[in-house]
Design an enzyme around this catalytic site. Sequence first.
Site, short mmCIF file in Angstrom:
data_model
loop_
_atom_site.label_atom_id
_atom_site.label_comp_id
_atom_site.label_asym_id
_atom_site.label_seq_id
_atom_site.Cartn_x
_atom_site.Cartn_y
_atom_site.Cartn_z
N ASP A 12 -2.21 -6.90 -5.73
CA ASP A 12 -3.33 -6.86 -6.68
C ASP A 12 -2.78 -6.87 -8.11
OD1 ASP A 12 -4.11 -3.31 -7.06
OD2 ASP A 12 -2.20 -4.26 -6.53
N ASP A 17 3.05 -5.18 -9.43
CA ASP A 17 2.98 -6.23 -8.41
C ASP A 17 3.76 -7.47 -8.86
OD1 ASP A 17 0.26 -4.70 -8.64
OD2 ASP A 17 0.34 -5.37 -6.56
N ASN A 39 -6.23 -3.31 -8.86
CA ASN A 39 -6.04 -3.00 -10.28
C ASN A 39 -7.10 -3.67 -11.15
OD1 ASN A 39 -3.67 -1.39 -10.14
ND2 ASN A 39 -2.49 -3.26 -9.72
N THR A 122 1.02 -4.24 -1.52
CA THR A 122 1.24 -3.42 -2.72
C THR A 122 -0.07 -3.15 -3.46
OG1 THR A 122 1.69 -5.36 -4.10
CG2 THR A 122 3.58 -4.33 -2.98
N PHE A 162 -3.71 5.59 -5.74
CA PHE A 162 -4.77 4.60 -5.95
C PHE A 162 -4.95 3.65 -4.77
CE2 PHE A 162 -7.70 1.95 -8.14
CZ PHE A 162 -7.38 0.64 -7.83
N ASN A 163 -3.88 3.03 -4.26
CA ASN A 163 -4.05 2.02 -3.21
C ASN A 163 -4.74 2.58 -1.97
OD1 ASN A 163 -2.82 0.01 -4.73
ND2 ASN A 163 -0.79 0.34 -3.84
N HIS A 237 6.09 0.94 -9.22
CA HIS A 237 5.81 1.26 -7.82
C HIS A 237 6.15 0.12 -6.85
CE1 HIS A 237 3.23 4.56 -9.39
NE2 HIS A 237 2.72 3.65 -10.19
N ASP A 238 5.58 -1.05 -7.09
CA ASP A 238 5.47 -2.06 -6.03
C ASP A 238 6.77 -2.72 -5.60
OD1 ASP A 238 2.19 -3.10 -7.21
OD2 ASP A 238 2.81 -1.49 -5.86
O1 RIB Z 1 -0.80 3.81 -7.37
C1 RIB Z 1 0.03 2.74 -7.73
C2 RIB Z 1 -0.41 1.48 -7.06
O2 RIB Z 1 -1.74 1.15 -7.45
C3 RIB Z 1 0.43 0.26 -7.47
O3 RIB Z 1 0.47 -0.65 -6.41
C4 RIB Z 1 -0.34 -0.32 -8.61
O4 RIB Z 1 -0.08 -1.72 -8.78
C5 RIB Z 1 -1.75 -0.10 -8.14
O5 RIB Z 1 -2.07 -1.15 -7.23
CA CA Z 2 -0.33 -2.95 -6.81
#
Ligand code: RIB
Ligand code: CA
Length: 321
Positions: A12, A17, A39, A122, A162-163, A237-238
């Site tokens: 996303d 990403d 996102n 991701t 979040f994901n 993160h990704d």
């Molecule tokens: O919480 C972080 C994640 O949420 C990452 O993948 C960021 O790109 C969002 O998608």
């Molecule tokens: Ca992401």
Amino acid sequence: MPERPAIILDCDPGHDDAIAMVVAARHTELVGITTVAGNAPLARTTRNALIIRDLLGIDAPVHQGSARPLLLEAHAAPEVHGATGLDGADLPEPSGPPASTDAVAFLVDTCRAREGLWLVPTGPLTNIALALRQAPDLRRRIAGISLMGGGTFGNWSPVAEFNVWADPHAAAIVFDAGAPLMMCGLDLTHRFQATAERIDRIRSAPGRLAAVLADLLDFFSAAYIGRHHHMEGAAVHDPCAVLAVTHPALFESEERHVAVETTGQLTRGMTVIDRRDLRSVPPPNCRVMTSIDADAGFDVIVEAIRTRSAAGAPADAEVVR
Ligand code: RIB
Ligand code: CA
């Protein structure tokens, strides 16, 4: 792991990403890219995936996926990624539309045509859950799922990342599917920060891709530093989910049982990681990545950017301002 594992990146974009895509382009056979709302709304994440794919100068197909979670309403994160989902840089127009608007069919058909693929989500797990529900045989045909998500603390709520928070029902399907599973959660990714020094290393690389990614990371890090008391840059993160497949020696991990809360008013999207030292705990369903050699991991990212940037993006991609 094979020399160049074959993966499908489900994403996303999203600043981190984009970095995941760079590492995937450098170190995997990137069979395809699928997009999901996260996102930013789906039209944006798909557009962003096409733009980064073009800047990388690769021909991986982009297939558009789910516009909303399985049951809940979609929520974006403009306060972190901006209104476009990829704010902070001058970006070209995409070279064309996505290869299809049915990412789930692409996931199912591709994994049935070829065994041993890694699925690397991701973003919210909607596409992956729909594919597993439509084709339960996939869990035995794929090499595994390496996802970014979850953790012992949250970023969207006190307990939910979040994901997983965005589509907890999809996440529960993925964690319960019985496929080989690796999880890079916030406990790990918050120690993988795009500090000013690391962004400078990216900016010093030649070519347009490096300049664009450095601008994107400057924006992303400013959002993180502005929102956190003690962070020195954005948590990238990704790419961790890709590196867990391509560079496993960078990580420490533990096998754990992980479940996803789907109904809690305060705990929706919490990944419940069972770390009790009891014989009675449920059998593990997930390899939880607990630490990463951050300096070595960022060396991989910088090298990937240098290599792809030096290869050069298409000269005719004009810049929109
Ligand atoms: O919480 C972080 C994640 O949420 C990452 O993948 C960021 O790109 C969002 O998608
Ligand atoms: Ca992401």
